[in-house]
Scaffold this motif. Structure first.
Motif, mmCIF file in Angstrom:
data_model
loop_
_atom_site.group_PDB
_atom_site.id
_atom_site.type_symbol
_atom_site.label_atom_id
_atom_site.label_comp_id
_atom_site.label_asym_id
_atom_site.label_seq_id
_atom_site.Cartn_x
_atom_site.Cartn_y
_atom_site.Cartn_z
ATOM 1 N N PHE A 1 -25.484 -47.096 -39.579
ATOM 2 C CA PHE A 1 -25.138 -47.718 -38.333
ATOM 3 C C PHE A 1 -26.093 -47.521 -37.504
ATOM 4 C CE2 PHE A 1 -21.103 -47.538 -40.733
ATOM 5 C CZ PHE A 1 -20.273 -48.607 -40.098
ATOM 6 N N ILE A 2 -26.626 -48.557 -36.702
ATOM 7 C CA ILE A 2 -27.500 -48.252 -35.732
ATOM 8 C C ILE A 2 -26.823 -48.967 -34.418
ATOM 9 C CG2 ILE A 2 -29.818 -48.866 -34.668
ATOM 10 C CD1 ILE A 2 -30.868 -48.922 -37.886
ATOM 11 N N ASN A 3 -26.893 -48.283 -33.360
ATOM 12 C CA ASN A 3 -26.066 -48.652 -32.152
ATOM 13 C C ASN A 3 -24.752 -49.433 -32.459
ATOM 14 O OD1 ASN A 3 -28.226 -47.726 -30.523
ATOM 15 N ND2 ASN A 3 -29.199 -49.552 -30.843
ATOM 16 N N THR A 4 -23.787 -48.780 -33.448
ATOM 17 C CA THR A 4 -22.662 -49.066 -33.706
ATOM 18 C C THR A 4 -22.624 -50.371 -34.626
ATOM 19 O OG1 THR A 4 -21.944 -50.357 -32.020
ATOM 20 C CG2 THR A 4 -21.567 -48.092 -31.881
ATOM 21 N N LYS A 5 -23.654 -51.140 -34.855
ATOM 22 C CA LYS A 5 -23.600 -52.093 -35.863
ATOM 23 C C LYS A 5 -24.084 -51.691 -37.080
ATOM 24 C CE LYS A 5 -26.036 -56.545 -36.555
ATOM 25 N NZ LYS A 5 -27.030 -57.425 -36.577
ATOM 26 N N LYS A 6 -23.413 -52.347 -38.319
ATOM 27 C CA LYS A 6 -23.716 -51.908 -39.519
ATOM 28 C C LYS A 6 -24.650 -52.914 -40.008
ATOM 29 C CE LYS A 6 -20.958 -52.301 -43.767
ATOM 30 N NZ LYS A 6 -19.571 -52.697 -44.462
#
Length: 107
Positions: A95-100
């Motif tokens: 996850f990067i910045n809450t995006k999978k």
């Protein structure tokens, strides 16, 4: 897996057991050491695991007690539920910045 009813395929035979050992080792501030032991050494038995754990400074009596504790079971269940809520279906999942951003279904 035996602790996660959402997993239908037999991916990692010892996944639940290894997760419990990792959580138990965290109580001795040896989480990453245990992770490395489990994945690099792939102990073939609990006896081998405890022997190797002692060599890296983990108290095996405390490890056994923490592995069997209700607190460890609860923490594992919390982690499983959290993963399901985030729709994690494979490892690794990043996850990067809450995006999978990456997952891969194995098998």
């Amino acid at each position: 897996a035996e602790c996660n009813p959402a997993i239908q395929k037999p991916f990692h035979q010892n996944a639940c057991k290894y997760a419990r050992f990792a959580i138990a080792a965290k109580n001795q501030n040896k989480y990453w050491e245990m992770i490395n032991l489990l994945f690099d050494k792939k102990p073939k038995s609990n006896m081998e695991l405890f022997q190797r754990a002692e060599k890296i400074g983990i108290d095996s009596v405390q490890l056994a007690n923490d592995y069997a504790s209700k607190e460890t079971a609860v923490e594992l269940n919390i982690e499983l539920i959290s993963g399901l809520q985030k729709e994690i279906n494979a490892t690794p999942t990043i996850f990067i910045n809450t995006k999978k951003n990456f997952d891969r279904e194995w098998g």
